[in-house]
Design a protein around this motif. Structure first.
Motif, PDB file in Angstrom:
ATOM      1  N   ASP A  41      28.826  39.269  34.571  1.00 49.00           N
ATOM      2  CA  ASP A  41      27.484  38.686  34.671  1.00 49.00           C
ATOM      3  C   ASP A  41      26.645  38.896  33.417  1.00 49.00           C
ATOM      4  O   ASP A  41      25.486  38.490  33.383  1.00 49.00           O
ATOM      5  N   GLU A  42      27.230  39.535  32.406  1.00 47.30           N
ATOM      6  CA  GLU A  42      26.419  39.868  31.232  1.00 47.30           C
ATOM      7  C   GLU A  42      26.053  38.648  30.391  1.00 47.30           C
ATOM      8  O   GLU A  42      25.079  38.670  29.636  1.00 47.30           O
TER       9      GLU A  42
ATOM     10  N   PRO B 236      24.870  34.808  30.727  1.00 49.89           N
ATOM     11  CA  PRO B 236      24.361  33.884  31.748  1.00 49.89           C
ATOM     12  C   PRO B 236      24.917  32.473  31.594  1.00 49.89           C
ATOM     13  O   PRO B 236      25.411  32.094  30.528  1.00 49.89           O
TER      14      PRO B 236
END
Length: 258
Positions: free
Chosen positions: A114-115, A117
């Motif tokens: 999830d780092e 976007p």
């Protein structure tokens, strides 16, 4: 055809510092314009009764699709290159996945963190420049990236991206899998939006001419050979990606101050 999962450029490192200047009449990569200021916001907020000049960095969006991580590896190196130029910052974005989770599982595609976007179409108008990265599918961009470009119709209708510099970086599974064609068949996307295509040419210097190892990349942009998906990017491929980030940052900076 390239395996399409992601492609990787060549091997033993050609020092990135070697091509310090692109050419006598071109831009200098390392001595990036002492005395030049980053772009300034027209607004000047008041703090404690004193007008404060607000500086705003130029932003290059590094927008990519990476199935097995090869393109992502190049993208992170490009960000390092962009961030190395004063007054410019690189921002990483993924494009949405369109394959079903069960299909990705069968293809043994690793899960994404999830780092980084997801990019939205409306966000594109905030960029001062673009670097688009994608693996090949039969010599042209992967469907995931094409689907994203296809969703930009409203921006195209109003030509919201016209005049913005943009470049490409790619991944192929084999030496004949599309290191050049994957980039140049993507130029149509830029042309219809009125964006300005920025290839790297031979600005990487000696690293572009070495024949002692396999290396992805071309005058159209950085690249990587993924093989069956397990070959990691070589030092030279990563160095070329970092160089492209620096080069694009200097181009965007030149445009902003012209």
């Amino acid at each position: 055809m390239g395996k399409g999962g992601g492609c990787i450029p060549s091997k033993n490192r050609a020092p990135l510092g070697a091509p310090a200047s692109v050419s006598d009449r071109s831009i200098s990569i390392e001595g990036e314009g002492e005395g030049e200021n980053p772009s300034t916001d027209v607004s000047a907020p008041i703090q404690d009764g004193i007008l404060q000049k607000v500086t705003k960095k130029l932003r290059i969006f590094i927008v990519f699709y990476s199935m097995y991580g090869h393109i992502e590896g190049l993208a992170k190196k490009m960000k390092k290159g962009v961030d190395g130029i004063e007054g410019v910052e690189g921002i990483l974005y993924r494009v949405p996945e369109i394959l079903a989770p069960e299909v990705l599982e069968q293809m043994k595609v690793p899960p994404k963190g999830d780092e980084i976007p997801l990019i939205s179409v409306d966000k594109l108008v905030e960029a001062n420049g673009f670097l688009f990265g994608f693996p090949t599918r039969y010599g042209s961009m992967a469907t995931q990236m094409k689907a994203f470009f296809d969703s930009t119709g409203n921006l195209w209708r109003e030509q919201k991206l016209a005049g913005i510099p943009a470049g490409f970086f790619v991944s192929t599974g084999t030496q004949g899998g599309g290191q050049e064609t994957t980039a140049w068949t993507a130029i149509t996307q830029l042309a219809h939006h009125g964006m300005l295509y920025v290839p790297i040419g031979y600005t990487f210097g000696a690293g572009m001419f070495k024949m002692d190892s396999i290396r992805g990349g071309s005058p159209y942009g950085a690249g990587v050979f993924s093989g069956d998906g397990t070959r990691p990017p070589s030092e030279t491929e990563l160095a070329l990606a970092e160089h492209q980030g620096k080069y694009m940052a200097m181009i965007v900076k030149r445009f902003a101050h012209s």
